[in-house]
Write a protein that holds these residues in place. Structure first.
Motif, mmCIF file in Angstrom:
data_model
loop_
_atom_site.group_PDB
_atom_site.id
_atom_site.type_symbol
_atom_site.label_atom_id
_atom_site.label_comp_id
_atom_site.label_asym_id
_atom_site.label_seq_id
_atom_site.Cartn_x
_atom_site.Cartn_y
_atom_site.Cartn_z
ATOM 1 N N PRO A 12 -2.616 -6.278 -5.612
ATOM 2 C CA PRO A 12 -2.691 -4.140 -5.263
ATOM 3 C C PRO A 12 -4.132 -4.149 -4.786
ATOM 4 N N LEU A 13 -5.117 -4.381 -4.936
ATOM 5 C CA LEU A 13 -6.268 -3.842 -4.389
ATOM 6 C C LEU A 13 -6.200 -3.557 -3.185
ATOM 7 N N LYS A 15 -3.580 -4.098 -1.439
ATOM 8 C CA LYS A 15 -1.895 -2.225 -0.957
ATOM 9 C C LYS A 15 -2.450 -1.252 -1.424
ATOM 10 N N THR A 16 -3.780 -0.976 -2.454
ATOM 11 C CA THR A 16 -4.492 0.315 -2.193
ATOM 12 C C THR A 16 -5.161 0.435 -0.775
ATOM 13 N N ASP A 19 -2.454 1.204 1.810
ATOM 14 C CA ASP A 19 -2.066 2.930 1.168
ATOM 15 C C ASP A 19 -2.810 3.854 1.799
ATOM 16 N N LEU A 20 -4.910 3.224 1.346
ATOM 17 C CA LEU A 20 -6.251 5.095 2.368
ATOM 18 C C LEU A 20 -5.695 3.952 3.503
ATOM 19 N N LEU A 29 -10.652 4.243 -5.536
ATOM 20 C CA LEU A 29 -10.005 2.703 -6.188
ATOM 21 C C LEU A 29 -9.779 3.103 -7.439
ATOM 22 N N ARG A 32 -6.647 4.508 -8.750
ATOM 23 C CA ARG A 32 -5.340 4.328 -7.945
ATOM 24 C C ARG A 32 -5.223 3.466 -8.532
ATOM 25 N N LEU A 33 -5.756 2.327 -8.641
ATOM 26 C CA LEU A 33 -5.356 1.340 -8.867
ATOM 27 C C LEU A 33 -4.894 0.921 -10.844
ATOM 28 N N THR A 35 -3.011 3.057 -12.556
ATOM 29 C CA THR A 35 -2.763 3.578 -12.590
ATOM 30 C C THR A 35 -1.204 2.301 -11.978
ATOM 31 N N ILE A 36 -1.554 1.616 -11.524
ATOM 32 C CA ILE A 36 -0.788 -0.151 -11.109
ATOM 33 C C ILE A 36 -0.633 -0.275 -12.559
#
Length: 279
Positions: A12-13, A15-16, A19-20, A29, A32-33, A35-36
């Protein structure tokens, strides 16, 4: 608390970051992380490290995940304050690379930090359960044992029938100054402590004490927490079950610290000097 494992944060890190745009500052981060991982509560996100209360536990977990990704070559760790994907990390984030069997096994392997977090969470749950199973009188005695190591002196439980909403009192020492302090103990399982309870406690100690501590095995409502600090009135320290358990672990109250030993090979041991006459 329901923190994910360190290994579960890695993809997830990546992929985040993708996205950025492939790079970002750490502060972009953390939220945002979070929320996953819907299992993370607000209490989880504000929980602090027992060994270093200035650091949030969630931030610490993400930072360790980042360090592991740097070691794997998925993140570029050369620029301070910027987390940046490498070509390998970008490929992994987009699913363009296949993991080896060894990598897949490592991805599901708990790290030592994961085990430490799980242990602390389990101990906290056990502490709260023990407290909730205490009788009312025993919980008041617990408060005496708990507050003593935190700087309180001459603690005693108020006689029943004359407590006026004050379960005990003593002196809280700050350097050379001793402050008269009273405490209220609520051993509640389900119902949260509301603002009227806070206002009632403050009214009971006003004029006789300079400080108050409200301890509960449950939790406080947002209004109750807001009422703990009131301009021109006695300030109150609110400690719910989670905060009590955290403090017990951090200060070694009612818990035993057991050392963990890690073993590794000593490479020097196997470097034997060549004997004369032998190759």
């Amino acid at each position: 608390m329901s923190f994910p494992k360190q290994s579960e944060v890695e993809l997830p890190l990546l992929k985040t970051l993708l996205d950025l745009g492939g790079k970002a500052e750490p502060r972009e981060l953390y939220s945002r992380l979070a929320t996953i991982f819907p299992q993370l509560t607000q209490e989880d996100l504000t929980a602090r490290m027992p060994s270093n209360p200035s650091i949030l536990r969630w931030h610490n977990l993400v930072q360790w995940s980042r360090q592991k990704l740097v070691e794997k070559g998925d993140l570029d760790g050369s620029t301070r304050g910027i987390w940046k994907l490498t070509a390998r990390g970008r490929a992994r984030a987009t699913g363009a690379t296949s993991n080896s069997v060894e990598e897949l096994l490592l991805a599901h392997q708990a790290t030592l930090k994961d085990l430490v977090y799980e242990n602390e969470s389990e101990v906290k749950r056990r502490i709260i359960s023990e407290l909730q199973n205490l009788g009312a009188t025993d919980f008041e005695q617990f408060c005496i044992s708990f507050l003593g190591p935190l700087g309180y002196e001459q603690l005693q439980v108020t006689k029943r029938g004359a407590d006026r909403g004050i379960d005990g009192h003593g002196l809280f020492r700050q350097g050379v100054v001793s402050i008269r302090s009273a405490f209220q103990a609520k051993r509640w399982r389900q119902n949260p402590v509301t603002r009227p309870e806070i206002d009632k406690f403050r009214g009971a100690i006003q004029g006789d004490y300079d400080h108050g501590v409200f301890l509960t095995t449950g939790r406080f409502t947002a209004d109750a927490e807001a009422a703990s600090i009131k301009k021109g009135a006695i300030s109150l320290l609110l400690l719910d079950g989670d905060a009590i358990a955290e403090s017990m672990i951090r200060n070694g109250i009612g818990v035993v610290r057991r050392p963990v030993q890690l073993f590794d090979l000593d490479p020097e041991f196997f470097r034997f000097p060549a004997a004369d006459g032998f190759l």
